[in-house]
Design a protein around this motif. Structure first.
Motif, short mmCIF file in Angstrom:
data_model
loop_
_atom_site.label_atom_id
_atom_site.label_comp_id
_atom_site.label_asym_id
_atom_site.label_seq_id
_atom_site.Cartn_x
_atom_site.Cartn_y
_atom_site.Cartn_z
N TYR A 15 33.56 -11.77 32.05
CA TYR A 15 34.08 -12.21 30.76
C TYR A 15 32.97 -12.67 29.81
O TYR A 15 31.92 -13.14 30.23
CB TYR A 15 35.03 -13.41 30.94
CG TYR A 15 36.28 -13.06 31.67
CD1 TYR A 15 37.25 -12.27 31.06
CD2 TYR A 15 36.51 -13.50 32.97
CE1 TYR A 15 38.42 -11.93 31.74
CE2 TYR A 15 37.67 -13.16 33.65
CZ TYR A 15 38.61 -12.38 33.03
OH TYR A 15 39.76 -12.06 33.69
N ARG A 16 33.28 -12.57 28.51
CA ARG A 16 32.43 -13.21 27.51
C ARG A 16 32.74 -14.70 27.57
O ARG A 16 33.90 -15.10 27.65
CB ARG A 16 32.74 -12.69 26.11
CG ARG A 16 31.88 -13.37 25.04
CD ARG A 16 32.26 -12.96 23.64
NE ARG A 16 33.49 -13.63 23.27
CZ ARG A 16 34.38 -13.12 22.44
NH1 ARG A 16 34.22 -11.93 21.91
NH2 ARG A 16 35.47 -13.80 22.14
N SER A 18 32.63 -17.69 25.38
CA SER A 18 32.45 -18.19 24.02
C SER A 18 33.09 -19.57 23.90
O SER A 18 34.06 -19.88 24.60
CB SER A 18 33.05 -17.23 22.99
OG SER A 18 34.41 -17.01 23.24
N THR A 37 22.31 -20.06 24.95
CA THR A 37 23.43 -19.57 24.14
C THR A 37 22.93 -18.75 22.96
O THR A 37 21.74 -18.75 22.64
CB THR A 37 24.29 -20.73 23.62
OG1 THR A 37 23.56 -21.44 22.60
CG2 THR A 37 24.67 -21.70 24.72
N LEU A 40 27.72 -16.58 17.79
CA LEU A 40 28.72 -15.53 17.90
C LEU A 40 29.43 -15.34 16.57
O LEU A 40 29.27 -14.33 15.91
CB LEU A 40 29.72 -15.87 19.01
CG LEU A 40 30.78 -14.84 19.33
CD1 LEU A 40 30.16 -13.53 19.77
CD2 LEU A 40 31.70 -15.38 20.43
N ALA A 46 28.03 -18.15 22.28
CA ALA A 46 28.36 -17.48 23.54
C ALA A 46 27.21 -17.69 24.50
O ALA A 46 26.05 -17.83 24.08
CB ALA A 46 28.60 -15.99 23.32
N THR A 50 26.65 -12.66 28.16
CA THR A 50 28.09 -12.40 28.26
C THR A 50 28.64 -11.68 27.05
O THR A 50 29.83 -11.38 27.01
CB THR A 50 28.89 -13.71 28.46
OG1 THR A 50 28.82 -14.51 27.27
CG2 THR A 50 28.39 -14.49 29.66
N PHE A 51 27.81 -11.37 26.07
CA PHE A 51 28.29 -10.72 24.86
C PHE A 51 27.34 -9.61 24.44
O PHE A 51 26.12 -9.78 24.47
CB PHE A 51 28.43 -11.74 23.72
CG PHE A 51 28.87 -11.13 22.43
CD1 PHE A 51 30.17 -10.66 22.29
CD2 PHE A 51 28.01 -11.01 21.36
CE1 PHE A 51 30.58 -10.09 21.10
CE2 PHE A 51 28.42 -10.45 20.17
CZ PHE A 51 29.71 -9.98 20.04
N GLY A 52 27.91 -8.49 24.08
CA GLY A 52 27.12 -7.42 23.48
C GLY A 52 26.68 -6.32 24.43
O GLY A 52 26.08 -5.36 23.99
N PRO A 56 28.74 -7.59 31.28
CA PRO A 56 28.45 -9.01 31.04
C PRO A 56 28.03 -9.72 32.32
O PRO A 56 28.50 -9.41 33.41
CB PRO A 56 29.76 -9.58 30.51
CG PRO A 56 30.80 -8.60 30.87
CD PRO A 56 30.14 -7.28 31.08
N CYS A 58 26.61 -13.88 32.91
CA CYS A 58 26.11 -15.13 32.33
C CYS A 58 24.69 -15.40 32.81
O CYS A 58 24.38 -15.28 33.99
CB CYS A 58 27.03 -16.28 32.70
SG CYS A 58 26.53 -17.85 31.97
#
Length: 150
Positions: A15-16, A18, A37, A40, A46, A50-52, A56, A58
């Motif tokens: 998961y993302r 955020s 972080t 976002l 985020a 976990t994003f992009g 994903p 962490c």
């Protein structure tokens, strides 16, 4: 038997993550390390990793998914992480947990995965061997302090 999350890590690599930007702002009492972080949206940050991307993961996760797992910032993790329960940990299935585990080829958790905790918590002598005989080698739980009068 250890907590099932200690041999999983699937949610942290699915998961993302955020959360409101203030959770990473020390001036406002935020405890999430800001260097882990990224911005976002205007009011969100985020966790890095976990994003992009298509896979994903962490940046705070130290794990071999399905074998061992630990969050390197567990005491100060974002509220979004605190809000994802492990399936059946609190008596109900968790769709988020189940989906992440299945995506990583792990079976969904069941009530049976928590039987060890129930036995340990209900063992009166403090020795989670299922035997409540006072002299079975376990030590009794510490005495509670006397109640405070109102």
């Amino acid at each position: 038997m250890p907590h099932p999350c200690l041999s999983c890590g699937a949610c942290c690599a699915f998961y993302r993550v955020s959360f409101h930007w203030s959770e990473a702002d020390p001036a406002l009492g935020g405890r999430v390390p800001p260097e882990l972080t990224m911005p976002l949206r205007s009011h969100e940050r985020a966790m890095l990793g976990t994003f992009g991307g298509s896979e994903p993961r962490c940046v705070a996760l130290d794990a071999d998914i399905g074998r061992y797992s630990r969050c390197t910032i567990h005491p100060v993790r974002p509220q979004a992480c605190r809000d994802v329960p492990a399936s059946w940990e609190f008596g109900a299935a968790s769709r988020q947990c189940d989906n992440a585990r299945v995506a990583h080829g792990l079976p969904a958790l069941t009530r049976a995965d928590w039987a060890w905790r129930e036995a340990a918590a209900n063992d009166r002598d403090g020795n989670p061997d299922g035997n409540d005989t006072p002299n079975d080698g376990g030590s009794p739980p510490p005495a509670l302090p006397p109640p405070i009068a109102a």
